[in-house]
Design an enzyme around this catalytic site. Structure first.
Site, PDB file in Angstrom:
ATOM      1  N   HIS A  35       0.834  -1.201   0.000  1.00 45.94           N
ATOM      2  CA  HIS A  35       0.000   0.000   0.000  1.00 45.94           C
ATOM      3  C   HIS A  35       0.873   1.257   0.000  1.00 45.94           C
ATOM      4  O   HIS A  35       0.650   2.185  -0.792  1.00 45.94           O
ATOM      5  CB  HIS A  35      -0.908  -0.016   1.232  1.00 45.94           C
ATOM      6  N   GLU A  36       1.871   1.294   0.894  1.00 43.45           N
ATOM      7  CA  GLU A  36       2.736   2.480   0.991  1.00 43.45           C
ATOM      8  C   GLU A  36       3.514   2.704  -0.299  1.00 43.45           C
ATOM      9  O   GLU A  36       3.659   3.844  -0.768  1.00 43.45           O
ATOM     10  CB  GLU A  36       3.700   2.330   2.172  1.00 43.45           C
ATOM     11  N   HIS A  74       1.660   4.445  -3.066  1.00 41.64           N
ATOM     12  CA  HIS A  74       1.677   5.914  -3.067  1.00 41.64           C
ATOM     13  C   HIS A  74       2.827   6.431  -3.925  1.00 41.64           C
ATOM     14  O   HIS A  74       2.681   7.425  -4.644  1.00 41.64           O
ATOM     15  CB  HIS A  74       1.813   6.443  -1.634  1.00 41.64           C
ATOM     16  N   GLU A  88      -5.707   7.053  -0.872  1.00 45.33           N
ATOM     17  CA  GLU A  88      -5.681   5.843  -0.049  1.00 45.33           C
ATOM     18  C   GLU A  88      -6.385   4.685  -0.758  1.00 45.33           C
ATOM     19  O   GLU A  88      -5.903   3.547  -0.740  1.00 45.33           O
ATOM     20  CB  GLU A  88      -6.326   6.110   1.309  1.00 45.33           C
TER      21      GLU A  88
END
Length: 465
Positions: free
Chosen positions: A325-326, A329, A405
């Site tokens: 997920h990070e 970004h 997100e």
């Protein structure tokens, strides 16, 4: 009897500016209080696990999170009310010009003549931040040693807390004062286009701070150690390589020394990226999951964390999903987009500051009738005059953040991490006692991350496949 419109027309421009700032500040506070009241009602009335949460949250955890968030909301109400009253009294009683005059007296005694405005500005800034630190200390103590302690998050001793607070204040001043003095100097010598030079200076400073923070500033407060060789490190390196993330190092930070909340982030520019994992995120490394003997590593009572036997953290597969997920970004350009938005906003603000700085009415509205110090101008325009714009911008960035997100979750899903991210989000919500039910207006206005149920729903289909 005079009508409000007639009374307003009779006011001078200075009084109108002052009253507008004060009224808008209270309007924002009342709006925030209204939203918080709606959310507290949710905390008070939602006493049983909703049916849609039955499979992901047990009743004991649900009740703990409800009580924790209720305590936090109540604390936020009283601290917010105090902050608003304090700010109002400072404005009504002329606290800003008073502190400026005191700063002038101190700088004069130190041998600086009145024309040395930058020296007086630095004294003012030091006194203002010291005042803020002192008045905020009781609230910080209560939050840490009553609320966080009560709900099992605080790991600090009182000695560690004060050492940490003093260290943070000193480090902040070591950065803030030189940067401010250079900014004021640039504004004074920059001529008609000073706003361009000021913006470029703040851009360089922000990039330098982002670059050096994790390597030189953060280690002053927490211990960073390289992630040991093993299955997790190899898997992280393989995932980074698969998406062309230029990873150079992976660190574990001992976040459990101060709190049991968990986190992960990456930093660095160009081909020098590092990943930082809080030990509270890692089930296999978290100090809270291990037995610690008294006096281990020679630590004294002030610096030693109060370790609690509380199992928490994620398994390796779940940690990889969180990192997926990070890294999403980064891969989707969210980091760059946020930097661009921030710098565009910064440039706009400096440009408008250049337009407004010559308006003597702005200074007179806050008690500066004879002088127009640059630092005071920055404070008045950026903090007070721009406050309506800042509120709108903040809301827009919150909406954008939620969109980012969802996109980062979708990226992790594409990496085949949907199932593990699903379980990781549930674990992190449990470890941090996040309450999964929220008032829709409160959520829309405040939540930079989507509510848990919305994120899980977006991952659900892929999880079941």
């Amino acid at each position: 009897m005079a009508l409000p419109g007639e009374l307003w027309a009779e006011l001078t421009m200075e009084k109108r500016i002052f009253c507008s700032v004060l009224l808008f500040s209270w309007a924002v506070y009342l709006w925030e209080a209204f939203l918080a009241r709606r959310q507290r009602k949710v905390y008070r009335t939602t006493t049983h696990v909703p049916w849609e949460l039955g499979q992901i949250m047990d009743s004991e955890t649900f009740e703990k999170s409800r009580l924790y968030q209720l305590d936090k909301s109540t604390f936020s109400f009283w601290s917010g009310l105090y902050s608003e009253l304090e700010g109002t009294m400072i404005l009504l009683c002329g606290g800003i010009p008073f502190l400026w005059n005191v700063s002038g007296q101190i700088s004069d005694r130190a041998g600086f003549e009145p024309e040395y405005e930058i020296a007086q500005s630095l004294v003012f800034l030091l006194l203002a931040t010291l005042f803020s630190a002192v008045t905020g200390l009781p609230w910080s103590l209560y939050n840490t040693f009553v609320i966080e302690e009560k709900h099992g998050f605080n790991q600090q001793t009182l000695g560690f807390f004060f050492k940490d607070a003093i260290k943070k204040f000193i480090v902040t001043q070591c950065i803030l004062l030189p940067v401010t003095s250079l900014l004021l100097y640039i504004i004074k010598i920059g001529g008609d286009y000073f706003f361009i030079y000021a913006w470029l200076f703040t851009l360089v400073v922000s990039l330098v701070l982002v670059t050096i923070y994790a390597d030189y500033i953060a280690p002053l407060f927490d211990k960073f150690i390289p992630l040991p060789e093993g299955e997790l490190k190899q898997a992280i390196e393989m995932m980074a390589k698969s998406i062309d993330f230029p990873l150079t190092k992976v660190y574990v930070v001992e976040g459990s020394k101060r709190s049991s909340h968990s986190n992960a982030y990456f930093y660095g520019f160009f081909k020098n990226k590092r990943i930082v994992l809080f030990d509270t995120l890692l089930e296999d490394y978290c100090a809270l999951n291990k037995e610690h003997s008294e006096g281990e590593d020679g630590e004294d009572d002030d610096t030693k964390s109060k370790v609690k036997n509380k199992k928490q953290g994620c398994k390796n597969e779940e940690v990889l999903a969180v990192l997926g997920h990070e890294l999403g970004h980064w891969k989707l350009g969210h980091t760059i987009k946020n930097i661009v938005i921030s710098q565009m906003n910064s440039f706009l603000c400096f440009f408008l500051f250049a337009v407004l700085i010559g308006q003597k009415e702005l200074f007179a509205a806050f008690g500066f009738y004879e002088t127009q110090p640059t630092l005071i101008g920055l404070m008045i325009i950026f903090q007070f005059i721009f406050s309506p714009y800042n509120e709108v911008l903040s809301f827009c960035l919150t909406v954008l953040s939620r969109r980012f997100e969802f996109q980062a979750d979708a990226f992790a899903k594409e990496l085949g991490k949907a199932k593990d991210l699903y379980s990781a989000l549930i674990k992190l919500n449990k470890d941090n006692l996040g309450f999964p039910v929220s008032d829709w207006i409160f959520s829309m206005w405040h939540y930079s991350h989507p509510p848990l149920l919305e994120r899980l729903q977006a991952l659900k289909d892929a999880k079941q496949d």
